[in-house]
Design an enzyme around this catalytic site. Structure first.
Site, PDB file in Angstrom:
ATOM      1  N   CYS A  61       0.853  -1.192   0.000  1.00  0.00           N
ATOM      2  CA  CYS A  61       0.000   0.000   0.000  1.00  0.00           C
ATOM      3  C   CYS A  61       0.890   1.244   0.000  1.00  0.00           C
ATOM      4  CB  CYS A  61      -0.908  -0.020   1.229  1.00  0.00           C
ATOM      5  SG  CYS A  61      -1.859   1.508   1.434  1.00  0.00           S
ATOM      6  N   CYS A 102       0.403   3.097   3.532  1.00  0.00           N
ATOM      7  CA  CYS A 102       0.777   2.551   4.853  1.00  0.00           C
ATOM      8  C   CYS A 102       1.760   1.386   4.791  1.00  0.00           C
ATOM      9  CB  CYS A 102      -0.468   2.129   5.629  1.00  0.00           C
ATOM     10  SG  CYS A 102      -1.182   0.567   5.077  1.00  0.00           S
ATOM     11  N   CYS A 156      -7.528  -0.861   1.354  1.00  0.00           N
ATOM     12  CA  CYS A 156      -6.487  -1.383   2.235  1.00  0.00           C
ATOM     13  C   CYS A 156      -7.086  -1.582   3.625  1.00  0.00           C
ATOM     14  CB  CYS A 156      -5.322  -0.404   2.299  1.00  0.00           C
ATOM     15  SG  CYS A 156      -4.126  -0.825   3.582  1.00  0.00           S
ATOM     16  N   CYS A 206      -5.282   0.998   6.368  1.00  0.00           N
ATOM     17  CA  CYS A 206      -5.478   2.450   6.396  1.00  0.00           C
ATOM     18  C   CYS A 206      -6.771   2.890   5.696  1.00  0.00           C
ATOM     19  CB  CYS A 206      -4.280   3.157   5.765  1.00  0.00           C
ATOM     20  SG  CYS A 206      -4.177   2.950   3.974  1.00  0.00           S
ATOM     21  N   CYS A 260      -8.224  -5.152 -10.127  1.00  0.00           N
ATOM     22  CA  CYS A 260      -7.819  -4.065 -11.014  1.00  0.00           C
ATOM     23  C   CYS A 260      -7.413  -2.876 -10.130  1.00  0.00           C
ATOM     24  CB  CYS A 260      -9.017  -3.737 -11.900  1.00  0.00           C
ATOM     25  SG  CYS A 260      -8.680  -2.493 -13.127  1.00  0.00           S
TER      26      CYS A 260
HETATM   27 ZN    ZN Z   1      -2.849   1.077   3.497  1.00  0.00          ZN
END
Ligand code: ZN
Length: 178
Positions: free
Chosen positions: A95, A98, A144, A147, A167
């Site tokens: 990510c 984060c 995610c 976060c 995607c």
């Molecule tokens: Zn994240």
């Protein structure tokens, strides 16, 4: 007798609610106020992942304009513009907000869509699926789990073995070479 019956019903409901609260995916994540969420979750490997909560102002100072638009405002980068679209190196996609591992290079494939595509996540508990009814279609949005950052969408027209196509915006990802 009556009191016992009420106590039984109360306990049954309480137990059911608690079990639901422990589900790793929480559809309400970006909508619910941070204080209503568990501050952590347990991933498939048994690790405790502490959630990241920041104010919009903090995200704005951490992320660049495009990252903020995609990750925090659920925007979409233009097709065929992402810098990780044609990346074929071995490693892990994390990510961009984060650092949580989200996809392995092993699951990446060329979908022709113009966005990095994967047939499965690195760890299913690291991604939250949320129904997205915006723009008049029913899509499944991906966030995610640490976060709440917007990643992209998942579709059921992917290759074997899962038949799924995750995607993802390049902007939502960083790449850690193996
Ligand atoms: Zn994240």
């Amino acid at each position: 007798m009556r009191t016992e019956l009420f106590a039984f019903i109360f306990l049954t409901f309480f137990t059911v609610s608690c079990n639901q609260a422990q589900e790793p995916t929480q559809e309400t994540f970006p909508v619910a106020a941070p204080e209503q969420l568990e501050p952590f979750f347990i991933n498939a490997a048994g690790d405790t992942i502490r959630r990241v909560f920041k104010t919009d102002q903090d995200w704005k100072s951490q992320l660049n304009e495009m990252e903020y638009f995609v990750l925090r405002e659920a925007g979409t980068e233009r097709a065929f513009t992402g810098d990780l679209l044609d990346n074929k190196q071995k490693g892990v996609y994390t990510c961009a907000a984060c650092g949580l591992p989200l996809f392995s290079s092993n699951a990446k494939f060329n979908s022709g869509s113009g966005w990095p595509s994967y047939y499965q996540p690195y760890d299913p508990t690291h991604i939250i699926e949320k129904t997205d009814a915006s723009n008049g279609w029913n899509r499944v949005e991906l966030l995610c789990a640490r976060c709440g950052g917007h990643l992209g969408h998942v579709f059921d027209d992917g290759p074997k073995p899962t038949g799924l196509r995750y995607c993802i915006n390049s902007v939502s990802l960083d790449f850690e070479k193996q």
